[in-house]
Design a protein around this motif. Structure first.
Motif, PDB file in Angstrom:
ATOM      1  N   THR A  82       0.828  -1.209   0.000  1.00 55.58           N
ATOM      2  CA  THR A  82       0.000   0.000   0.000  1.00 55.58           C
ATOM      3  C   THR A  82       0.865   1.263   0.000  1.00 55.58           C
ATOM      4  OG1 THR A  82      -0.090  -0.127   2.419  1.00 55.58           O
ATOM      5  CG2 THR A  82      -1.899  -1.147   1.184  1.00 55.58           C
ATOM      6  N   ASP A  83       2.002   1.208  -0.645  1.00 62.60           N
ATOM      7  CA  ASP A  83       2.959   2.317  -0.615  1.00 62.60           C
ATOM      8  C   ASP A  83       2.538   3.464  -1.541  1.00 62.60           C
ATOM      9  OD1 ASP A  83       5.243   3.549   0.308  1.00 62.60           O
ATOM     10  OD2 ASP A  83       6.565   2.592  -1.135  1.00 62.60           O
ATOM     11  N   ILE A  84       2.978   4.672  -1.206  1.00 63.76           N
ATOM     12  CA  ILE A  84       2.715   5.826  -2.069  1.00 63.76           C
ATOM     13  C   ILE A  84       3.891   6.110  -3.004  1.00 63.76           C
ATOM     14  CG2 ILE A  84       1.099   6.892  -0.456  1.00 63.76           C
ATOM     15  CD1 ILE A  84       3.380   8.819   0.347  1.00 63.76           C
ATOM     16  N   TYR A  85       5.053   5.480  -2.769  1.00 65.46           N
ATOM     17  CA  TYR A  85       6.247   5.753  -3.575  1.00 65.46           C
ATOM     18  C   TYR A  85       6.474   4.743  -4.687  1.00 65.46           C
ATOM     19  CZ  TYR A  85       7.230   9.016   0.145  1.00 65.46           C
ATOM     20  OH  TYR A  85       7.140  10.036   1.041  1.00 65.46           O
ATOM     21  N   TYR A  86       5.913   3.569  -4.557  1.00 65.38           N
ATOM     22  CA  TYR A  86       6.022   2.559  -5.615  1.00 65.38           C
ATOM     23  C   TYR A  86       4.786   1.674  -5.571  1.00 65.38           C
ATOM     24  CZ  TYR A  86       7.441  -0.901  -2.075  1.00 65.38           C
ATOM     25  OH  TYR A  86       7.478  -1.746  -0.994  1.00 65.38           O
ATOM     26  N   ASN A  87       4.535   1.025  -6.687  1.00 63.64           N
ATOM     27  CA  ASN A  87       3.409   0.108  -6.795  1.00 63.64           C
ATOM     28  C   ASN A  87       3.970  -1.262  -7.179  1.00 63.64           C
ATOM     29  OD1 ASN A  87       1.178  -1.408  -7.450  1.00 63.64           O
ATOM     30  ND2 ASN A  87       0.305   0.095  -8.861  1.00 63.64           N
ATOM     31  N   PRO A  88       3.939  -2.231  -6.261  1.00 63.18           N
ATOM     32  CA  PRO A  88       4.499  -3.543  -6.590  1.00 63.18           C
ATOM     33  C   PRO A  88       3.744  -4.255  -7.715  1.00 63.18           C
ATOM     34  CG  PRO A  88       3.420  -3.593  -4.440  1.00 63.18           C
ATOM     35  CD  PRO A  88       3.415  -2.173  -4.904  1.00 63.18           C
ATOM     36  N   LEU A  89       2.544  -3.772  -8.066  1.00 62.78           N
ATOM     37  CA  LEU A  89       1.775  -4.371  -9.154  1.00 62.78           C
ATOM     38  C   LEU A  89       2.239  -3.902 -10.529  1.00 62.78           C
ATOM     39  CD1 LEU A  89      -1.767  -4.093  -7.548  1.00 62.78           C
ATOM     40  CD2 LEU A  89      -0.326  -6.135  -7.674  1.00 62.78           C
ATOM     41  N   GLU A  90       3.010  -2.819 -10.590  1.00 63.21           N
ATOM     42  CA  GLU A  90       3.557  -2.359 -11.877  1.00 63.21           C
ATOM     43  C   GLU A  90       4.630  -3.337 -12.347  1.00 63.21           C
ATOM     44  OE1 GLU A  90       3.086   2.472 -11.541  1.00 63.21           O
ATOM     45  OE2 GLU A  90       5.011   1.569 -11.052  1.00 63.21           O
ATOM     46  N   GLN A  91       4.693  -3.575 -13.638  1.00 60.62           N
ATOM     47  CA  GLN A  91       5.608  -4.567 -14.204  1.00 60.62           C
ATOM     48  C   GLN A  91       7.068  -4.307 -13.816  1.00 60.62           C
ATOM     49  OE1 GLN A  91       4.600  -7.327 -16.093  1.00 60.62           O
ATOM     50  NE2 GLN A  91       6.702  -7.981 -15.751  1.00 60.62           N
ATOM     51  N   LYS A  92       7.545  -3.056 -13.948  1.00 60.97           N
ATOM     52  CA  LYS A  92       8.946  -2.752 -13.624  1.00 60.97           C
ATOM     53  C   LYS A  92       9.236  -3.020 -12.152  1.00 60.97           C
ATOM     54  CE  LYS A  92       9.883   0.690 -17.175  1.00 60.97           C
ATOM     55  NZ  LYS A  92      10.226   2.084 -17.458  1.00 60.97           N
ATOM     56  N   SER A  93       8.319  -2.619 -11.289  1.00 59.52           N
ATOM     57  CA  SER A  93       8.497  -2.860  -9.851  1.00 59.52           C
ATOM     58  C   SER A  93       8.501  -4.352  -9.566  1.00 59.52           C
ATOM     59  CB  SER A  93       7.384  -2.188  -9.058  1.00 59.52           C
ATOM     60  OG  SER A  93       7.447  -0.791  -9.178  1.00 59.52           O
ATOM     61  N   ARG A  94       7.544  -5.061 -10.126  1.00 60.64           N
ATOM     62  CA  ARG A  94       7.458  -6.507  -9.915  1.00 60.64           C
ATOM     63  C   ARG A  94       8.727  -7.207 -10.385  1.00 60.64           C
ATOM     64  NH1 ARG A  94       3.556 -10.719 -12.882  1.00 60.64           N
ATOM     65  NH2 ARG A  94       5.243 -10.579 -14.345  1.00 60.64           N
ATOM     66  N   ASP A  95       9.223  -6.827 -11.548  1.00 61.45           N
ATOM     67  CA  ASP A  95      10.437  -7.452 -12.082  1.00 61.45           C
ATOM     68  C   ASP A  95      11.635  -7.246 -11.153  1.00 61.45           C
ATOM     69  OD1 ASP A  95       8.976  -8.302 -14.264  1.00 61.45           O
ATOM     70  OD2 ASP A  95       9.797  -6.795 -15.640  1.00 61.45           O
ATOM     71  N   LYS A  96      11.747  -6.065 -10.574  1.00 62.75           N
ATOM     72  CA  LYS A  96      12.863  -5.789  -9.653  1.00 62.75           C
ATOM     73  C   LYS A  96      12.713  -6.576  -8.354  1.00 62.75           C
ATOM     74  CE  LYS A  96      13.807  -1.363 -11.726  1.00 62.75           C
ATOM     75  NZ  LYS A  96      13.604   0.075 -11.691  1.00 62.75           N
ATOM     76  N   LEU A  97      11.487  -6.710  -7.879  1.00 65.62           N
ATOM     77  CA  LEU A  97      11.256  -7.512  -6.685  1.00 65.62           C
ATOM     78  C   LEU A  97      11.592  -8.983  -6.945  1.00 65.62           C
ATOM     79  CD1 LEU A  97       7.936  -5.844  -5.500  1.00 65.62           C
ATOM     80  CD2 LEU A  97      10.179  -5.678  -4.365  1.00 65.62           C
ATOM     81  N   ILE A  98      11.238  -9.470  -8.110  1.00 63.30           N
ATOM     82  CA  ILE A  98      11.577 -10.849  -8.489  1.00 63.30           C
ATOM     83  C   ILE A  98      13.090 -11.001  -8.574  1.00 63.30           C
ATOM     84  CG2 ILE A  98      11.460 -12.541 -10.378  1.00 63.30           C
ATOM     85  CD1 ILE A  98       8.529 -11.585 -10.817  1.00 63.30           C
ATOM     86  N   GLN A  99      13.788  -9.981  -9.086  1.00 66.14           N
ATOM     87  CA  GLN A  99      15.256 -10.014  -9.125  1.00 66.14           C
ATOM     88  C   GLN A  99      15.830 -10.164  -7.717  1.00 66.14           C
ATOM     89  OE1 GLN A  99      15.996  -6.421 -11.844  1.00 66.14           O
ATOM     90  NE2 GLN A  99      17.917  -7.557 -11.926  1.00 66.14           N
ATOM     91  N   ILE A 100      15.284  -9.406  -6.775  1.00 65.81           N
ATOM     92  CA  ILE A 100      15.760  -9.488  -5.387  1.00 65.81           C
ATOM     93  C   ILE A 100      15.586 -10.907  -4.868  1.00 65.81           C
ATOM     94  CG2 ILE A 100      15.302  -8.739  -3.018  1.00 65.81           C
ATOM     95  CD1 ILE A 100      14.623  -5.931  -4.222  1.00 65.81           C
ATOM     96  N   SER A 101      14.431 -11.484  -5.101  1.00 64.70           N
ATOM     97  CA  SER A 101      14.172 -12.855  -4.675  1.00 64.70           C
ATOM     98  C   SER A 101      15.124 -13.833  -5.357  1.00 64.70           C
ATOM     99  CB  SER A 101      12.719 -13.224  -4.995  1.00 64.70           C
ATOM    100  OG  SER A 101      12.454 -14.561  -4.665  1.00 64.70           O
TER     101      SER A 101
END
Length: 184
Positions: A82-101
């Motif tokens: 529920t962040d105001i600075y990023y949206n984990p549902l956006e493709q670029k954000s999701r891809d970076k989170l997957i990279q971290i994992s």
């Protein structure tokens, strides 16, 4: 932080190079653990947990994750749905989170109880299940890497009173045993 570390690293002038130095120093002095320590009856006398609550920048989190991976360190990264600075549902954000994992880090949920207007532990468990299910699907996490822990975002009197080790089957970063026995 001891005086020797202060000489080598000024907190007000923090850099990624200094972070690397601190990680090496920590790794040399403490066994690095994950939040699975909460599954044991008691805690080890000496250990360190490395957790990053992603509040503002997935890009910066990814930089830290790469450094830790390079040093053979597993950390836990918690995602705020529920962040105001990023949206984990956006493709670029999701891809970076997957990279971290994919760098070998644990993924967790950074949970804002006030966003849900939660006032009791039953409501807490329900909302934790809902958000962790979404995050597991979003990050396409396999069974062995699914969300297994959470940390509270912007703690309140209520959230700090939630001291059980687990809620909704997730390990609680603010469990009483950690609050009472581990230096933050």
């Amino acid at each position: 932080m001891n005086d020797n570390m202060n000489e080598n690293c000024k907190v007000n002038n923090f850099t990624l190079k200094e972070y690397r130095f601190l990680l090496k120093k920590t790794k040399s002095k403490y066994p690095l653990k994950g939040f699975e320590v909460l599954d044991n009856h008691s805690l080890s006398k000496k250990f360190a947990l490395i957790r990053h609550d992603i509040d503002m920048s997935i890009d910066k989190a990814l930089e830290l994750a790469k450094i830790e991976s390079d040093l053979g360190i597993r950390a836990t990264y918690t995602v705020l749905m529920t962040d105001i600075y990023y949206n984990p549902l956006e493709q670029k954000s999701r891809d970076k989170l997957i990279q971290i994992s994919n760098l070998g880090h644990d993924m967790g949920l950074h949970f804002d109880a006030e966003w849900h207007a939660i006032s009791n532990e039953r409501e807490l468990s329900s909302a934790l299940r809902w958000q962790s299910d979404i995050l597991n699907k979003l990050l396409r996490l396999k069974e062995d890497s699914k969300i297994k822990m959470f940390s509270f975002h912007n703690t309140t009197k209520f959230t700090m009173s939630c001291k059980d080790k687990h809620y909704a089957g997730l390990r609680n970063a603010y469990a009483g045993i950690l609050q009472d026995n581990v230096q933050y």
